[in-house]
Every structure is written in C-alpha cells, then in structure tokens.
Scaffold this motif. Sequence first.
Motif, PDB file in Angstrom:
ATOM      1  N   VAL A 115       0.836  -1.211   0.000  1.00 50.63           N
ATOM      2  CA  VAL A 115       0.000   0.000   0.000  1.00 50.63           C
ATOM      3  C   VAL A 115       0.866   1.255   0.000  1.00 50.63           C
ATOM      4  O   VAL A 115       0.472   2.286  -0.570  1.00 50.63           O
ATOM      5  N   GLY A 116       2.033   1.189   0.621  1.00 48.39           N
ATOM      6  CA  GLY A 116       2.916   2.348   0.609  1.00 48.39           C
ATOM      7  C   GLY A 116       3.391   2.680  -0.789  1.00 48.39           C
ATOM      8  O   GLY A 116       3.408   3.848  -1.192  1.00 48.39           O
ATOM      9  N   ALA A 117       3.779   1.644  -1.547  1.00 49.61           N
ATOM     10  CA  ALA A 117       4.226   1.863  -2.920  1.00 49.61           C
ATOM     11  C   ALA A 117       3.090   2.400  -3.786  1.00 49.61           C
ATOM     12  O   ALA A 117       3.286   3.297  -4.613  1.00 49.61           O
ATOM     13  N   MET A 118       1.878   1.869  -3.599  1.00 48.98           N
ATOM     14  CA  MET A 118       0.732   2.336  -4.379  1.00 48.98           C
ATOM     15  C   MET A 118       0.396   3.786  -4.042  1.00 48.98           C
ATOM     16  O   MET A 118       0.137   4.602  -4.937  1.00 48.98           O
ATOM     17  N   ALA A 119       0.391   4.123  -2.756  1.00 46.42           N
ATOM     18  CA  ALA A 119       0.063   5.492  -2.349  1.00 46.42           C
ATOM     19  C   ALA A 119       1.139   6.469  -2.812  1.00 46.42           C
ATOM     20  O   ALA A 119       0.827   7.551  -3.341  1.00 46.42           O
ATOM     21  N   GLY A 120       2.395   6.106  -2.620  1.00 41.61           N
ATOM     22  CA  GLY A 120       3.472   6.975  -3.057  1.00 41.61           C
ATOM     23  C   GLY A 120       3.495   7.142  -4.566  1.00 41.61           C
ATOM     24  O   GLY A 120       3.691   8.253  -5.078  1.00 41.61           O
ATOM     25  N   GLY A 121       3.274   6.043  -5.283  1.00 44.31           N
ATOM     26  CA  GLY A 121       3.259   6.113  -6.742  1.00 44.31           C
ATOM     27  C   GLY A 121       2.106   6.947  -7.264  1.00 44.31           C
ATOM     28  O   GLY A 121       2.267   7.761  -8.183  1.00 44.31           O
TER      29      GLY A 121
END
Length: 273
Positions: free
Chosen positions: A28-34
């Motif tokens: 979820v961190g990668a998705m939110a940051g991306g």
Amino acid sequence: MNALSAEFAKLFTTRLWWILALTLFLYVGAMAGGLGALFGWAASNADAGASAGVSPLPEGLNLHAVIYSMATTIGYVFPVLLGAFAVTGEFRHQTLTPTFLATPRRGIVLSAKVLSMLLVGAGLGVVAWVATVGLGAAALGAFDLETGLGAEDSWTMIARGVLAMALWAAVGVGLGTLVPSQVAALIIVIAFTQFVEPTLRLAASFNEVTASIARFLPGAASDALVGASFYSIAMPGGGPDALLWWQGGIILLAIAIAATIGGYFTSWRRDVT
C-alpha cells in the motif's frame, strides 16, 4: 482471558503475522506513493499529464484522502487473510483438538479468536495507514500539493480506516469458520477481493439501479466507513453516492457476525480428531 492469551500466543509464535504486515506496508505504501507522485506530476505539468493519459480528477475530490485510503481500498485483503488463516490453520495442523481439550466451550474459543483478530486487524490498519499517509504525503508534498495532515477530517478518516481493517479481520475469521479448508479460503479471498467485487462494482456503476445495490457490497461498505476510496477516480462520474460511514460499518460488522455464527453451527461444532 486464558483463551484470548492463547490466541495471541498462537499468532505471534509464527512468522505469518509479520510477513503479512511487512508485505502490506510495502504494497500500500508503494501504491500510495506512486499515485501521489503521478498526480502530483500531472498537476505540475498539466499539458504533459494530459498527453500521458492522466485523466483530470473529479471536481471537489480530495486527492490526499483518496491516496491515503489506499490503505483500506486495496489493503483490506491482508487482515481478511490473517483472520481466515487463524482459523483454517487450526484445522489444517489439527491444533483444534488440544485447543478444545483445554477449553471445551467452543463458543469461548471462537469468541477469543474474533476478539484477538479485531485487535490484530486494527494493528495491521495502523501499519497500512502509516505507509499510505507517510509515503503519500511525502509524494504530494514534493509537488507542493495539499497533504491534509493539518485537517481534523483527515485524522477522523484514518481512525475509521483502522476500524475498517479490524472489522475485516473479523470477517476473515467468519470466512475461515465457514470454509475450514485453507486453500479454498485463500482462493475465495483472492478471487473475491481482487477480481469479483472490483468487476461487479465497476460494471454496476454504469446503471443507477445496480449502482445503488453495489453500495452494499463489502468493499463498498468499507469505503463508505472510511469516507474515501480510489474508486471515486476509477469509476465513471466518481461512482454512486456512498452510504453513510456508520452504515458501512454496520454492514461490515453484520457480515462478520453472520459468517461467524454460520460457521459456528456448521464446521466449528463438528467432531475433530
């Protein structure tokens, strides 16, 4: 209390909980940051964003809320899996026999399992929201976009998001009780959360009647409880009007209770060896 303590001991003496927590954080961190970086770049370079196929956001949309809500919009599968595995693992490894010998009242065992997973699910919710708020806000801040961290509504949304993840873990316990096979439970969770419900919600959004019905799907109820969702971008016209936050919470709670009670009167009461 002894039954509850035993449930925590069963969970934290295995590697499953921290592997799921770490994977959840990274996912979820990668998705939110991306997503934050993508729309931040598009906002800073409107012409380039349009040529790259980045569609304009619906009017009045709080971008930061949508990005942070990725914690539950796509991350809820993790507490569901953990709750389901907490039950199906007992059937698979035949640890229910000593559990029921130590605590013959099976209702107490199941209640302790639900309560422990509610608390652990809330913990996973904290992990998920730390990831999306931290990385998402960093991406938005890098492009001088509003992060919303100073708004009370943002923190209210985060608190409701943690509650949603706790309820999803309870739903997982109910599913695992209904479907004792670990493989079958895994397939059901992955298929429904990643393919079936998203497809149903997207297809239903093109018709007013079906869109109103789709609001009562578990994922849609979770989004209503949180108050924000990525589907507000993905669906035509921003999707149908969501339920009130407390209505979404009641639906999730009702699903968890119904599944758990159904499982109790089927697989949970059977003889174990």
